[in-house]
Design an enzyme around this catalytic site. Structure first.
Site, PDB file in Angstrom:
ATOM      1  N   HIS A 157       0.839  -1.203   0.000  1.00  0.00           N
ATOM      2  CA  HIS A 157       0.000   0.000   0.000  1.00  0.00           C
ATOM      3  C   HIS A 157       0.877   1.258   0.000  1.00  0.00           C
ATOM      4  O   HIS A 157       0.679   2.172  -0.811  1.00  0.00           O
ATOM      5  CB  HIS A 157      -0.892  -0.023   1.237  1.00  0.00           C
ATOM      6  CG  HIS A 157      -1.741   1.194   1.407  1.00  0.00           C
ATOM      7  ND1 HIS A 157      -3.064   1.250   1.029  1.00  0.00           N
ATOM      8  CD2 HIS A 157      -1.470   2.427   1.931  1.00  0.00           C
ATOM      9  CE1 HIS A 157      -3.564   2.435   1.296  1.00  0.00           C
ATOM     10  NE2 HIS A 157      -2.614   3.169   1.847  1.00  0.00           N
ATOM     11  N   GLU A 158       1.849   1.285   0.887  1.00  0.00           N
ATOM     12  CA  GLU A 158       2.713   2.460   1.001  1.00  0.00           C
ATOM     13  C   GLU A 158       3.589   2.637  -0.233  1.00  0.00           C
ATOM     14  O   GLU A 158       3.895   3.762  -0.638  1.00  0.00           O
ATOM     15  CB  GLU A 158       3.583   2.355   2.254  1.00  0.00           C
ATOM     16  CG  GLU A 158       2.806   2.363   3.570  1.00  0.00           C
ATOM     17  CD  GLU A 158       2.011   3.642   3.767  1.00  0.00           C
ATOM     18  OE1 GLU A 158       2.375   4.683   3.190  1.00  0.00           O
ATOM     19  OE2 GLU A 158       1.010   3.601   4.504  1.00  0.00           O
ATOM     20  N   HIS A 186       1.863   4.832  -2.805  1.00  0.00           N
ATOM     21  CA  HIS A 186       2.022   6.269  -2.541  1.00  0.00           C
ATOM     22  C   HIS A 186       3.416   6.736  -2.951  1.00  0.00           C
ATOM     23  O   HIS A 186       3.580   7.787  -3.583  1.00  0.00           O
ATOM     24  CB  HIS A 186       1.816   6.555  -1.049  1.00  0.00           C
ATOM     25  CG  HIS A 186       0.409   6.338  -0.574  1.00  0.00           C
ATOM     26  ND1 HIS A 186      -0.685   6.875  -1.211  1.00  0.00           N
ATOM     27  CD2 HIS A 186      -0.077   5.658   0.506  1.00  0.00           C
ATOM     28  CE1 HIS A 186      -1.786   6.539  -0.552  1.00  0.00           C
ATOM     29  NE2 HIS A 186      -1.442   5.799   0.474  1.00  0.00           N
TER      30      HIS A 186
END
Length: 425
Positions: free
Chosen positions: A21-22, A25
């Site tokens: 997920h990170e 970003h």
């Protein structure tokens, strides 16, 4: 050994989906020209860090996912306090190239300064009293790419306003905020496709033909074989797999008369389904699997179908929260640990299935329009685009704080509820 396996499984599943997920970003922030000050694997105290291309890559002690620290995003700090002692390292042009705020690291060529004022975003200056130069305040200009050593020894770039999140275009910020959930969807889809390949194909249920018979199962004991076509059960015609499983599920420990076609021969077989517990209900099970479609296209389509089915199930679960809210419908790290324990006992395929389900769950939950979540940030980005001007940082900060307090409080309640269910029931 069971505890160790469970812990490893939990860290692999939870850490993997959070890290992925990170990374979403991180990747799109880099593409948008936003400074990623730190990308961390793990949480807590630092073990190792290395700075490259403006980003500090760190490894931390708690292997619970990780985080990405983008300039001007979330809780990112970019200031020095008046009275704070720092060490300034100047380059050949007399500009500050490095600021040391850590008591753990000593730089022999650094000027000892007591800060009176600093602007690390716009003016790029730092002022203060320099030891040994009397009582006059000295002001130094900073390099645009100067670094700052934080208290724990991590060296990161300062964040001038032009590389901060709010300086990127609105559509770029929307993409950066959406990229985390997007990566969770991608991870989930890849895992579901992988599971179909590991299974050997996707089940074909629009048939009455048996694909596989489990050894020592009621079906094997009764004499059923792979490739047999079940024509009827107790006189009721069977044309599809759901027809068969529905009758069997309703008949635990009840003798059933099956009419079976094997090649060109029709046989009469008596079978008694085994009684098993499923979701608190006793159902019948005969020990057979539907045949598989094993071509490449069917496997990939099957993975997409699993992804769609699980996504729909999550939306239905979210809908039920609004109609009849209950903490028992939510789960936190404790429940994830329990699921990891069950998955670890069942094998790799179950672990990957758990990871796929939790990944799509995390992606969907993060897109909810709640302040402090990615979905809430996207809503603010869209509002800014519609208004044609940014929302004030004070208002945005207040909205985000309210969302954070709400989520933190909910997390405490969910965790306590999980503990009560896991340890005291």
């Amino acid at each position: 050994m069971n505890l160790a396996t469970t812990i490893i499984t939990f860290l692999f599943v939870f850490g993997g989906i959070v890290w992925f997920h990170e990374f979403g970003h991180y990747f799109f922030a880099k593409r948008a020209g936003i400074l990623v000050r730190e990308f961390s694997i793990g949480m807590g105290p630092k073990i190792f860090s290395r700075q490259k291309n403006g980003t500090a890559y760190t490894l931390r002690w708690l292997p619970l996912g990780g985080y990405v620290r983008m300039a001007g995003w979330g809780e990112d700090e970019n200031s020095l306090q008046p009275g704070q002692p720092v060490g300034l390292v100047l380059n050949d042009a007399g500009k500050v190239a490095q600021i040391n705020t850590s008591s753990k690291i000593q730089l022999p060529n650094a000027l000892p300064v007591e800060v009176t004022h600093s602007d690390l975003e716009k003016a790029l200056t730092i002022s203060g009293y320099v030891a040994g130069l009397g009582g006059n305040v000295q002001t130094y200009s900073l390099e645009h790419d100067a670094t700052i050593i934080e208290e724990d020894g991590t060296e990161i770039r300062i964040a001038p306003i032009d590389v901060q999140m709010q300086s990127a275009k609105v559509w770029q910020r929307i993409l950066v905020n959406f990229a985390g959930p997007l990566n969770n969807f991608i991870l989930s889809l890849v895992l579901f496709i992988l599971l179909v390949f590991m299974q050997g194909g996707v089940q074909y249920t629009n048939t009455n033909t048996i694909g596989e018979v489990v050894a020592d199962s009621p079906a094997a004991v009764a004499g059923l074989k792979s490739g047999d076509a079940v024509l009827s059960v107790d006189g009721e015609k069977i044309s599809s797999w759901p027809d068969l499983t529905t009758i069997v599920a309703k008949s635990p420990e009840k003798a059933l008369e099956l009419e079976v076609k094997r090649e060109n021969e029709e046989l009469a077989i008596t079978l008694t389904p085994k009684a098993v517990e499923s979701n608190g209900t006793t159902v019948g099970q005969m020990g057979v699997y539907a045949p598989l479609k094993t071509d490449l296209a069917s496997k990939i389509i099957g993975g997409f179908q699993l992804f769609a089915d699980n996504s729909l199930a999550i939306f239905k679960a979210l809908g039920s929260l609004f109609t009849s809210f209950s903490l028992d419908k939510l789960g936190g790290p404790v429940m994830m640990f329990q699921y990891s324990q069950e998955a670890a006992q069942s094998g790799l395929r179950t672990v990957l299935a758990l990871m796929a389900i939790l990944s799509v769950n995390l992606g969907i939950m993060n897109l909810l329009p709640i302040p402090a979540l990615d979905g809430g940030k996207i809503v603010l980005n869209i509002l800014e685009g519609v208004r044609g001007k940014p929302i004030s940082q004070e208002k945005e900060g207040l909205v985000t704080l309210i969302g954070f307090v709400f989520l933190f409080g909910l997390m405490i309640l969910v965790t306590w509820n999980d503990i009560a269910r896991y340890f005291f029931q």
